[in-house]
Enzyme design. Structure first.
Site, PDB file in Angstrom:
ATOM      1  CB  CYS A 136      -0.942  -0.017   1.182  1.00 56.77           C
ATOM      2  SG  CYS A 136      -1.852  -1.574   1.252  1.00 56.77           S
ATOM      3  CG  HIS A 138      -3.574   2.770   1.493  1.00 54.68           C
ATOM      4  ND1 HIS A 138      -4.030   2.227   0.304  1.00 54.68           N
ATOM      5  CD2 HIS A 138      -3.746   1.815   2.436  1.00 54.68           C
ATOM      6  CE1 HIS A 138      -4.458   0.995   0.534  1.00 54.68           C
ATOM      7  NE2 HIS A 138      -4.309   0.721   1.804  1.00 54.68           N
ATOM      8  CG  ASN A 170      -7.200  -1.531   0.641  1.00 53.60           C
ATOM      9  OD1 ASN A 170      -6.318  -1.463  -0.220  1.00 53.60           O
ATOM     10  ND2 ASN A 170      -6.926  -1.643   1.916  1.00 53.60           N
TER      11      ASN A 170
END
Lengths: 76, 352
Positions: B120, B269, B299
């Site tokens: 990430c 993120h 995500n």
């Protein structure tokens, strides 16, 4: 401090404050889940400045244990 | 200390591609009851996400984004001297996917091409590597391709991760120019937390076998996954992130001398809306300056930061804007960057 914690805990779990007792195993509350656990961790961080690892958090069973944690940390 | 700063290099353009297959999370009831799903989805804030088909890889999404960017910006392919591919869902163990993309995109064989295997936080790492290489030598243009098909990584029978992840790919063009001014990066790693987000088997430490492919009940909640599917300890990741991300954020603010109020947008993120909401609150950021795509795309690991820029900042990057990026996740690794987006070309989102 005790009242502040119990009311913050109740808010995190979206429970009525009167349902929370010092001797209760908090993981037995119906509203306690892996998701509401995050709200408890966030509350410890934001309200009491407590950063905690799960390994340690998992040792605490009751509301009283968490109160003791807060007392110990604030005494340091 | 993992602190870097650069001058006069920046992102000239960004394009993003997502699969056309939209998953509505409230209706994603293959293995769980709708009322249970509702509680999870309400909390994590992922309403929709995109799933790549069986034959679509991260590289295919990046390829589509790159073609869009090359066409929109009339980029001369011969001028691309560096190609970085960022992913933890590559086409093969070997060769590196960047090399396949060099050929597919028709780039010169003198192109420097390699993969970066990080999660990430990886877009920040990739940007810093591209900036550094661009400033050492006579390189004309660099292309960063960042793609993930995380939908293929996690078990749909493990409620801890079944509703979070989506797929996407981006292409970023990096160029030199005075308009980009100064940028700062803080990059960090903590391998003591390697087990918090992990696919335990299928690499060379624990090679793929019939045993590692077996689905097993893994906890008291009845969640099911194999050792070749991703695991996440959400609570410990949360604990770590709410502590370290604000710390790193403040450190870079101090080092750079940039005031928080002079930053136009904060791009985090997109982990889940709970973590992201908490971070914004803790850092006392104005909601209008914190764009989010968690509801639309979920995500998407390292892709989520540039995807959010493409999706949410289009038409908002007129002149120069100061942007803070914050990435954190598997590794664990985390980082913060402050960059300028100056006349950055943001292409329309491509559906594959």
């Amino acid at each position: 401090m005790k009242e502040k914690f119990i009311s913050a805990f109740a808010e995190a779990l979206e429970m009525d404050v009167t349902l929370i007792g010092e001797a209760d195993n908090f993981r037995d509350y119906e509203n306690y889940s892996s998701l509401s656990e995050l709200a408890v961790l966030a509350m410890l961080d934001s309200e009491f400045g407590i950063e905690i690892e799960m390994r340690e958090f998992n040792k605490y069973k009751t509301i009283g244990d968490l109160l003791q944690l807060i007392r110990d940390r604030s005494a340091k | 200390m993992g602190l870097l700063s650069f001058e006069n290099v920046g992102i000239a353009g960004l394009a993003a591609a997502v699969p056309s297959n939209v998953i509505n999370n409230y209706e994603y009831d293959l293995f769980f009851k709708k009322e249970d799903i509702r509680d999870i989805v309400d909390k994590i804030g992922v309403i929709e996400r995109r799933f790549a088909g069986e034959n679509t890889c991260s590289s295919d999404l990046c390829f589509a984004a790159a073609e869009k960017l090359i066409s929109d910006m009339s980029i001369n392919r011969e001028e691309i001297d560096l190609l970085l591919f960022i992913s933890q869902t590559p086409d093969y163990r070997m060769p590196a996917t960047s090399i396949l993309l060099q050929e597919r995109l028709g780039l010169s064989t003198s192109t420097i091409a390699f993969d970066i295997n990080l999660g990430c936080s990886a877009f920040l790492y990739g940007l810093s590597v591209a900036y550094a290489i661009m400033l050492s030598g006579n390189h004309r243009k660099a292309l960063i391709l960042d793609g993930e098909t995380r939908s293929k990584v996690y078990s749909p029978k493990d409620r801890k991760t079944a509703f979070l992840f989506g797929d996407a790919g981006v292409a970023a063009l990096i160029e030199k120019g005075e308009k980009y001014g100064k940028s700062w990066f803080s990059l960090n790693s903590d391998g003591s937390r390697e087990s918090l987000i992990k696919i335990p088997a299928g690499g060379y430490r624990k090679m793929s076998s019939c045993e590692t492919l077996k689905e097993k009940v893994i906890d008291e909640y009845g969640n099911i996954r194999s050792e070749e599917q991703g695991y996440m300890n959400g609570a410990d990741v949360f604990n770590f992130v709410i502590r370290e991300v604000p710390r790193d954020f403040n450190r870079l603010i101090e080092v750079s001398g940039i005031t928080v109020s002079s930053i136009d947008y904060f791009i985090f993120h997109q982990a889940n809306s709970y973590i992201n909401g908490y971070l914004a609150k803790k850092l006392k950021l104005d909601d209008n300056k914190v764009p989010s795509t968690i509801a639309k795309f979920g995500n998407t690991s390292s892709v989520s930061i540039p995807l959010t820029i493409v999706s949410e900042l289009k038409d908002k990057i007129t002149a120069s804007k100061k942007i803070l990026l914050s990435g954190f996740g598997v590794g664990l690794t985390w980082g913060t960057a402050i960059i300028n987006l100056a006349d950055c070309k943001l292409s329309d989102l491509v559906e594959v």
